[in-house]
Design a protein around this motif. Structure first.
Motif, PDB file in Angstrom:
ATOM      1  N   ASN A   1      42.194  41.968  37.189  1.00  0.00           N
ATOM      2  CA  ASN A   1      42.222  40.510  37.043  1.00  0.00           C
ATOM      3  C   ASN A   1      43.009  39.820  38.147  1.00  0.00           C
ATOM      4  O   ASN A   1      42.792  38.641  38.415  1.00  0.00           O
ATOM      5  CB  ASN A   1      42.825  40.112  35.701  1.00  0.00           C
ATOM      6  CG  ASN A   1      41.907  40.426  34.545  1.00  0.00           C
ATOM      7  OD1 ASN A   1      40.716  40.648  34.722  1.00  0.00           O
ATOM      8  ND2 ASN A   1      42.460  40.440  33.356  1.00  0.00           N
ATOM      9  N   ILE A   2      43.918  40.538  38.798  1.00  0.00           N
ATOM     10  CA  ILE A   2      44.806  39.936  39.800  1.00  0.00           C
ATOM     11  C   ILE A   2      44.011  39.219  40.887  1.00  0.00           C
ATOM     12  O   ILE A   2      44.375  38.132  41.308  1.00  0.00           O
ATOM     13  CB  ILE A   2      45.738  40.999  40.428  1.00  0.00           C
ATOM     14  CG1 ILE A   2      46.661  41.588  39.373  1.00  0.00           C
ATOM     15  CG2 ILE A   2      46.537  40.421  41.589  1.00  0.00           C
ATOM     16  CD1 ILE A   2      47.790  40.720  38.923  1.00  0.00           C
TER      17      ILE A   2
ATOM     18  N   GLU B   1      41.386  31.642  40.780  1.00  0.00           N
ATOM     19  CA  GLU B   1      40.083  30.989  40.739  1.00  0.00           C
ATOM     20  C   GLU B   1      40.074  29.953  39.617  1.00  0.00           C
ATOM     21  O   GLU B   1      40.557  30.213  38.517  1.00  0.00           O
ATOM     22  CB  GLU B   1      38.977  32.018  40.474  1.00  0.00           C
ATOM     23  CG  GLU B   1      38.805  33.031  41.574  1.00  0.00           C
ATOM     24  CD  GLU B   1      37.810  34.128  41.219  1.00  0.00           C
ATOM     25  OE1 GLU B   1      37.147  34.042  40.155  1.00  0.00           O
ATOM     26  OE2 GLU B   1      37.712  35.086  42.004  1.00  0.00           O
ATOM     27  N   PRO B   2      39.503  28.758  39.903  1.00  0.00           N
ATOM     28  CA  PRO B   2      39.412  27.747  38.840  1.00  0.00           C
ATOM     29  C   PRO B   2      38.635  28.275  37.633  1.00  0.00           C
ATOM     30  O   PRO B   2      37.619  28.953  37.787  1.00  0.00           O
ATOM     31  CB  PRO B   2      38.653  26.606  39.498  1.00  0.00           C
ATOM     32  CG  PRO B   2      38.840  26.803  40.962  1.00  0.00           C
ATOM     33  CD  PRO B   2      38.957  28.288  41.165  1.00  0.00           C
TER      34      PRO B   2
ATOM     35  N   THR C   1      41.740  34.811  30.636  1.00  0.00           N
ATOM     36  CA  THR C   1      41.553  35.985  29.782  1.00  0.00           C
ATOM     37  C   THR C   1      41.728  35.593  28.311  1.00  0.00           C
ATOM     38  O   THR C   1      41.662  36.449  27.436  1.00  0.00           O
ATOM     39  CB  THR C   1      42.569  37.086  30.140  1.00  0.00           C
ATOM     40  OG1 THR C   1      43.893  36.564  30.012  1.00  0.00           O
ATOM     41  CG2 THR C   1      42.343  37.576  31.563  1.00  0.00           C
ATOM     42  N   LYS C   2      41.933  34.298  28.072  1.00  0.00           N
ATOM     43  CA  LYS C   2      42.118  33.813  26.702  1.00  0.00           C
ATOM     44  C   LYS C   2      40.773  33.601  26.023  1.00  0.00           C
ATOM     45  O   LYS C   2      39.735  33.450  26.665  1.00  0.00           O
ATOM     46  CB  LYS C   2      42.892  32.494  26.725  1.00  0.00           C
ATOM     47  CG  LYS C   2      44.305  32.633  27.258  1.00  0.00           C
ATOM     48  CD  LYS C   2      44.999  31.297  27.269  1.00  0.00           C
ATOM     49  CE  LYS C   2      46.397  31.437  27.851  1.00  0.00           C
ATOM     50  NZ  LYS C   2      47.078  30.149  27.929  1.00  0.00           N
ATOM     51  N   ASP C   3      40.809  33.533  24.698  1.00  0.00           N
ATOM     52  CA  ASP C   3      39.607  33.254  23.922  1.00  0.00           C
ATOM     53  C   ASP C   3      39.134  31.831  24.196  1.00  0.00           C
ATOM     54  O   ASP C   3      39.922  30.958  24.600  1.00  0.00           O
ATOM     55  CB  ASP C   3      39.887  33.413  22.425  1.00  0.00           C
ATOM     56  CG  ASP C   3      40.171  34.852  22.031  1.00  0.00           C
ATOM     57  OD1 ASP C   3      39.687  35.760  22.736  1.00  0.00           O
ATOM     58  OD2 ASP C   3      40.882  35.056  21.027  1.00  0.00           O
TER      59      ASP C   3
ATOM     60  N   ILE D   1      51.703  31.988  47.426  1.00  0.00           N
ATOM     61  CA  ILE D   1      52.207  32.651  46.224  1.00  0.00           C
ATOM     62  C   ILE D   1      51.873  34.131  46.313  1.00  0.00           C
ATOM     63  O   ILE D   1      50.733  34.484  46.624  1.00  0.00           O
ATOM     64  CB  ILE D   1      51.586  32.066  44.943  1.00  0.00           C
ATOM     65  CG1 ILE D   1      51.857  30.566  44.841  1.00  0.00           C
ATOM     66  CG2 ILE D   1      52.113  32.800  43.700  1.00  0.00           C
ATOM     67  CD1 ILE D   1      51.170  29.894  43.652  1.00  0.00           C
ATOM     68  N   GLU D   2      52.846  34.978  46.034  1.00  0.00           N
ATOM     69  CA  GLU D   2      52.616  36.419  45.938  1.00  0.00           C
ATOM     70  C   GLU D   2      52.725  36.825  44.479  1.00  0.00           C
ATOM     71  O   GLU D   2      53.564  36.299  43.738  1.00  0.00           O
ATOM     72  CB  GLU D   2      53.622  37.201  46.776  1.00  0.00           C
ATOM     73  CG  GLU D   2      53.398  37.053  48.257  1.00  0.00           C
ATOM     74  CD  GLU D   2      54.310  37.935  49.083  1.00  0.00           C
ATOM     75  OE1 GLU D   2      55.085  38.740  48.510  1.00  0.00           O
ATOM     76  OE2 GLU D   2      54.262  37.813  50.313  1.00  0.00           O
ATOM     77  N   VAL D   3      51.880  37.762  44.077  1.00  0.00           N
ATOM     78  CA  VAL D   3      51.840  38.229  42.692  1.00  0.00           C
ATOM     79  C   VAL D   3      52.087  39.728  42.671  1.00  0.00           C
ATOM     80  O   VAL D   3      51.529  40.472  43.472  1.00  0.00           O
ATOM     81  CB  VAL D   3      50.459  37.948  42.059  1.00  0.00           C
ATOM     82  CG1 VAL D   3      50.450  38.364  40.597  1.00  0.00           C
ATOM     83  CG2 VAL D   3      50.086  36.493  42.209  1.00  0.00           C
TER      84      VAL D   3
END
Length: 66
Positions: free
Chosen positions: A4-5, A10-11, A15-17, A40-42
């Motif tokens: 997912n990362i 992305e707009p 991962t929510k319902d 931003i780094e993740v």
């Protein structure tokens, strides 16, 4: 999950319902940071979630103070 990362900025990616979120928070945050010439780094912490580091440039006024 690690897969997912690559999509989190992305707009409308979420991962929510359905009905539990729009998936715009990280996308808008990333756009604001980019508008200020930053990035931003993740970092994925596996079972503990993710860490985000936001980098923003110093203004010229701040650079001349030191």
């Amino acid at each position: 999950p690690e897969g997912n990362i690559q999509h989190i900025f992305e707009p409308y990616f979420t991962t929510k319902d359905v009905g539990k979120g729009t998936g715009l928070g990280l996308s808008l945050s990333n756009d604001i940071v980019k508008e200020h010439q930053g990035w931003i780094e993740v970092f994925n912490n596996k079972d503990k979630g993710c860490s985000f580091i936001i980098y923003l440039p110093c203004s010229k006024a701040e650079e001349s103070v030191s």
